[in-house]
Design an enzyme around this catalytic site. Structure first.
Site, PDB file in Angstrom:
ATOM      1  CE  LYS A  68     -20.698  67.645   7.410  1.00 13.48           C
ATOM      2  NZ  LYS A  68     -21.136  67.251   8.908  1.00 13.48           N
ATOM      3  CG  HIS A 112     -44.757  46.727 -12.107  1.00 11.15           C
ATOM      4  ND1 HIS A 112     -45.243  45.871 -13.346  1.00 11.15           N
ATOM      5  CD2 HIS A 112     -45.166  46.221 -10.869  1.00 11.15           C
ATOM      6  CE1 HIS A 112     -46.032  44.846 -12.558  1.00 11.15           C
ATOM      7  NE2 HIS A 112     -46.074  44.982 -11.302  1.00 11.15           N
ATOM      8  CD  GLU A 131     -22.381  59.963   5.435  1.00  8.81           C
ATOM      9  OE1 GLU A 131     -22.957  60.743   4.682  1.00  8.81           O
ATOM     10  OE2 GLU A 131     -22.046  59.805   6.360  1.00  8.81           O
TER      11      GLU A 131
HETATM   12  O1  PA5 Z   1     -22.966  60.253   9.449  1.00  7.42           O
HETATM   13  C1  PA5 Z   1     -22.363  61.390   9.556  1.00  7.42           C
HETATM   14  O2  PA5 Z   1     -21.610  61.614  10.564  1.00  7.42           O
HETATM   15  C2  PA5 Z   1     -22.754  62.368   8.310  1.00  7.42           C
HETATM   16  O3  PA5 Z   1     -23.461  61.778   7.495  1.00  7.42           O
HETATM   17  C3  PA5 Z   1     -23.652  63.425   9.251  1.00  7.42           C
HETATM   18  O4  PA5 Z   1     -25.063  62.699   9.687  1.00  7.42           O
HETATM   19  C4  PA5 Z   1     -24.211  64.456   8.308  1.00  7.42           C
HETATM   20  O5  PA5 Z   1     -23.128  65.010   7.641  1.00  7.42           O
HETATM   21  C5  PA5 Z   1     -24.545  65.710   9.214  1.00  7.42           C
HETATM   22  O6  PA5 Z   1     -23.661  66.181  10.128  1.00  7.42           O
HETATM   23  P1  PA5 Z   1     -24.166  66.623  11.578  1.00  7.42           P
HETATM   24  O7  PA5 Z   1     -25.153  66.028  12.332  1.00  7.42           O
HETATM   25  O8  PA5 Z   1     -22.905  67.053  12.302  1.00  7.42           O
HETATM   26  O9  PA5 Z   1     -24.912  68.137  10.868  1.00  7.42           O
END
Ligand code: PA5
Length: 427
Positions: free
Chosen positions: A418, A313, A284
């Protein structure tokens, strides 16, 4: 002590250019550190948050003995960190260990909305003995919020409207999001994720610390380890800066040899979930379509997780003979278990030794096939080591962001998904 070793890397055939590029990139370290400090990110300040540690420990003291099960409702950065802490620092069969041996609640991390898992969780928990931790930075993530509403309604049926509130605790943003509003309206305890700490960088905030403290993990040690890791992250000399070296290796391999994948391969089952946590962090943070200046690029390093020796393996055949697009980062632990487990019918060979030999053998095989590897080694797995590892790996991501000149801290692709989920649901 944590070390990053890569004895074979520059000895690979035709790797002269990789070595010289690595050396020339090293000069960027002091400038990158300044840039990182100027980005306003808070992940490296988390180890200093003593106020929130005191609050967490006080809450843990208050609820001690009241719950047999903790259920974390969260996804992505709100789930992977605590899963990693549980796997690394607790018994491998924690939830089925007898209660008297555990001395702390079971932990279930519900990071999916698959109804079969949600429904069947109810077969192994008793609502009256369960604490739900709802963790979401934004306070609006549909998966987490839908789970919350489901379990809140169930809990109200089981325990009554008033008592139900005592079975919830939230971790979210200081002001934004629906979850914070609910906390204020219903008087539910709520811990704060600092505004400048993104989901995947939040493991050392109450997101990881609260459930960890409830499991009896020494969160002060976790943070002191993170502080030691931060000292290394802020080192201005390349030879001492592990995060910078790691990022420089990944960057140079991609630039010079089209190596676009990083395989994290712990030779320790307890660190397998660290590879999962790192997978999100690398994917990400570095998968981006434009530079900070708005130039269109398609940047990204694909993270892969593998487990030593198990995946020797299953995946190693691909890594030795398949496309030359992978860098293998081994994680090695000098002391996997305090007792020596000798293998009968050998001359006193222990499982630890066998594991270590197999790791070196795999490394040698990859070398002979001309594949780049490095090893991140630690003395043992404990709270301090883990805190340091979190900080070192987060630091390496911050450096990668500077190498590629991209914003490593946002996630527009995730946000778009989202947004569409909410839109389609409303329809
Ligand atoms: O790194 C990030 O911001 C995202 O991957 C969030 O961890 C994930 O989308 C969950 O979001 P939130 O903590 O707002 O529920």
């Amino acid at each position: 002590m944590i070390q990053l070793r890569y004895p074979h890397l520059f000895q690979l055939k035709n790797y002269g250019a990789v070595r010289s590029r690595f050396e020339s990139e090293s000069a960027k370290l002091p400038r990158f550190l300044e840039l990182i400090r100027s980005r306003g990110q808070g992940f490296y300040d988390l180890p200093d948050a003593t106020g929130s540690v005191a609050e967490i420990l006080e809450y843990a003291r208050k609820v001690r003995g009241k719950f047999d099960h903790i259920v974390v409702l969260g996804i992505g950065g709100s789930a992977l960190g605590i899963t990693c802490l549980l796997t690394a620092l607790k018994h491998p069969f924690w939830n089925i260990l007898p209660k008297r041996a555990r001395k702390h609640p079971q932990l279930f991390v519900l990071d999916n909305i698959d109804p079969s898992v949600i429904a069947q969780l109810e077969d192994v928990i008793s609502y009256k003995k369960t604490l739900f931790i709802v963790a979401t930075k934004s306070g609006t993530t549909p998966e987490t919020m839908s789970q919350y509403h489901y379990f809140r309604a169930k809990m109200e049926r089981e325990a009554g409207k008033i008592m139900a509130k005592k079975h919830f605790v939230f971790v979210t943003d200081a002001a934004a999001g629906v979850l914070r509003e609910i906390a204020v309206k219903d008087g539910i305890p709520c811990f704060t994720i600092p505004d400048n700490v993104g989901g995947r960088f939040s493991v050392l905030s109450p997101v990881g610390l609260l459930p960890a403290a409830l499991l009896g993990i020494d969160i002060k040690k976790l943070l002191s380890g993170a502080r030691a890791g931060r000292d290394v992250f802020f080192e201005k000399k390349c030879v001492r800066n592990i995060p910078f070296q790691l990022a420089a290796i990944q960057y140079v391999l991609e630039q010079e040899r089209d190596v676009t994948m990083t395989v994290m391969m712990p030779y320790a089952s307890a660190l397998y979930s660290l590879a999962d946590w790192y997978r999100q962090l690398l994917a990400e943070s570095i998968g981006k379509s434009e530079t900070r200046g708005g130039k269109k690029v398609l940047i990204g390093l694909t993270p892969i997780k593998a487990l030593g020796v198990t995946d020797q393996h299953s995946q190693i055949q691909l890594y030795t003979e398949g496309p030359r697009d992978k860098f293998v980062l081994f994680l090695e632990v000098a002391e996997l278990y305090k007792k020596r487990l000798v293998i009968p019918s050998t001359k006193g060979v222990t499982f630890q030794e066998l594991m270590s030999v197999e790791k070196r053998a795999t490394e040698q095989a990859l070398f002979e096939y001309g594949r780049p590897t490095a090893t991140l080694s630690v003395d043992r797995i404990d709270a301090e080591t883990l805190g340091a590892l979190f900080m070192l790996l987060e630091g390496s991501i911050a450096f990668l962001g500077e190498f590629y000149d991209i914003d490593a801290y946002n996630q527009p692709g995730v946000e778009l998904g989202k947004m569409y989920t909410k839109k389609m649901l409303l329809k």
